[in-house]
Design an enzyme around this catalytic site. Structure first.
Site, PDB file in Angstrom:
ATOM      1  CB  SER A  91      -0.964  -0.050   1.186  1.00 42.68           C
ATOM      2  OG  SER A  91      -1.906   0.968   1.091  1.00 42.68           O
ATOM      3  CG  ASP A 229      -2.081   4.078  -1.658  1.00 44.32           C
ATOM      4  OD1 ASP A 229      -2.746   3.954  -2.708  1.00 44.32           O
ATOM      5  OD2 ASP A 229      -2.189   3.301  -0.691  1.00 44.32           O
ATOM      6  CG  ASP A 231      -2.472  -0.312  -2.708  1.00 43.93           C
ATOM      7  OD1 ASP A 231      -2.274   0.827  -2.231  1.00 43.93           O
ATOM      8  OD2 ASP A 231      -3.199  -1.156  -2.144  1.00 43.93           O
ATOM      9  CG  ASP A 233      -5.848   1.121  -1.228  1.00 46.71           C
ATOM     10  OD1 ASP A 233      -4.816   1.835  -1.316  1.00 46.71           O
ATOM     11  OD2 ASP A 233      -6.054   0.346  -0.271  1.00 46.71           O
TER      12      ASP A 233
HETATM   13 MG    MG Z   1      -3.142   1.523  -0.394  1.00 42.79          MG
END
Ligand code: MG
Length: 433
Positions: A91, A229, A231, A233
């Protein structure tokens, strides 16, 4: 054995998260699943960990479908066609970290019970190895990003804004700039080359990490800056003046457009009262800190929106997975008619103080008991996560950190913020004696 935290398994490469562990996770997961789709963010260790998980899954007889480097919301969306999804990501953590997060077909991350089941199998080494002719097979699926983009486009209208997108060299590079351009935006990209070293900035889209984006928005005369960020999300934004919007402000803005009179909204306990004041007719339910807890509560109460001030925005009409790409699309849609600075100016502003006090992990439980005792009767007390006391003109939250030997204190007030904060601080300090 505790392997999973609030965001799956995460730690330093080859120290906390190793190929041995990844293999075991694959073997444990493959016991009960016939098919698994697997993707990864661009982290250096991602492919190594992915291969180990795949080997474990296949040895247990589970078919594996690879989608390569994708964002977490893309992977979670693709999981709808399989028994489960596996995302190799850490993440927003720095590049030395790696992690594994597991997904259900409905876009929800594995809940505590599902995680405990995997932990138990690994602890007992209770694995089943298939006979040679019953091994799972490995295939690839090329259209995961396209499918995710098409789904978002089907749920969005056109926008002609000029947008600077800072992907931070994370997985957002694969989708966000392309999607916004297809929606009609003029897109300028920053850090849009995949690079697991995250050379330009820390992957966390926080105010201090986005100096370049703030500058670029002003210099290009853009309407908006968007940052994600590692990834993707999470998504945060910078207004047309190059000013970073706080997470609570973003939450209030999205919620205002997603919620109607009588709607339900789910947010973590540390969320600002900006959100309460900006949404008078909405029922606001506070949960433990962590996007998984917010999503679980949303599903339970059928909330119209939910999110975390850290940058996780959950739109249940598309998924229970926080989606930083859909959030970007939704924001350009919202801002088509009115600038972000003007929308922000409509929100109330309350002074907030946040700090931490050192406290050994072994003393946390007893300390929190003391704090609960001393704070009882000061206002409306909630103990969902730490102790939160809601008073007439503000609130205070005392919460033990889940990852560090610290106690976190947050206070927010319409007036006398220092007084409120030091009251809470004194209670913690006294209880520590
Ligand atoms: Mg993330």
């Amino acid at each position: 054995m505790k392997l999973f935290g609030s965001s799956g398994i995460r730690g330093i490469t080859n120290k906390d998260v190793t190929v041995d562990l990844a293999l075991q996770v694959g073997m444990a997961l493959g016991r009960s699943k016939k098919s698994a789709v697997i993707g990864r963010d661009p982290r250096v260790a991602g492919e190594m960990i992915e291969h180990a998980i795949i080997s474990g899954l296949v040895s247990a007889g589970c078919n594996v479908i690879r989608v390569g480097v994708v964002t977490t919301p893309t992977l979670a969306y693709t999981a709808r066609n399989y028994d489960c999804g596996v995302m190799v990501t850490a993440s927003h953590n720095p590049s030395e970290y790696v992690g594994i997060k597991l997904w259900n077909p409905d876009g929800m991350a594995f809940d505590s019970a599902q995680q405990e089941e995997i932990e138990k199998l690994i602890e007992k080494e209770d694995f089943v190895h298939s006979k040679w002719d019953m091994l799972g097979n490995i295939s690839t699926y090329e259209n995961a990003v396209r499918d995710h983009m098409d789904m978002i486009k089907a749920n969005s209208s056109k926008s002609t804004l000029k947008v600077v997108v800072d992907c931070g060299s994370g997985a957002g590079c694969t989708i966000t700039p392309f999607l916004l351009r297809e929606m009609g935006c003029e897109v300028i990209t920053l850090n849009a080359q995949l690079d697991g070293h995250f050379p330009a900035r820390n992957p966390e889209p926080s105010d201090k990490n986005l100096g370049l984006l703030k500058k670029a928005v002003k210099e290009f005369g853009a309407d908006l800056g968007i940052a994600q960020d590692g990834d993707a999300d999470r998504m945060m934004a910078v207004d047309e003046n190059g000013v970073f919007l706080a997470g609570d402000e973003m939450l209030a803005i999205f919620a205002r457009f997603e919620c109607k009179e009588g709607s339900k909204l789910s947010v973590p306990v540390d969320t600002s009262m900006i959100v309460d004041d900006a949404l008078p007719g909405t029922e606001i339910i506070r949960t433990r800190v962590g996007d998984v807890y917010v999503a679980e509560k949303m599903k339970e109460i059928k909330a119209d929106f939910g999110g975390e001030p850290s940058g996780s925005w959950i739109f249940p009409r598309i998924s229970y997975c926080p989606d930083g790409i859909y959030a970007a699309a939704r924001l350009v849609e919202i801002l088509q008619d009115k600038g972000l600075a003007a929308i922000r100016a409509e929100l109330p502003e309350y002074p907030t103080l946040r700090d931490t006090i050192a406290c050994e992990d072994s003393r946390k439980a007893k300390l929190m008991e003391e704090v609960r005792y001393k704070m009882a009767g000061m206002g409306e007390v909630s103990d969902i996560d730490g102790i939160r006391v809601e008073m007439e003109d503000g609130w205070v939250l005392v919460r033990p950190s889940g990852t560090e030997p610290k106690i976190r204190i947050t206070a927010q007030a319409r007036k006398n913020i220092e007084e409120l904060y030091s009251m809470a601080e004194n209670i913690v300090m006294e209880s520590l004696k």
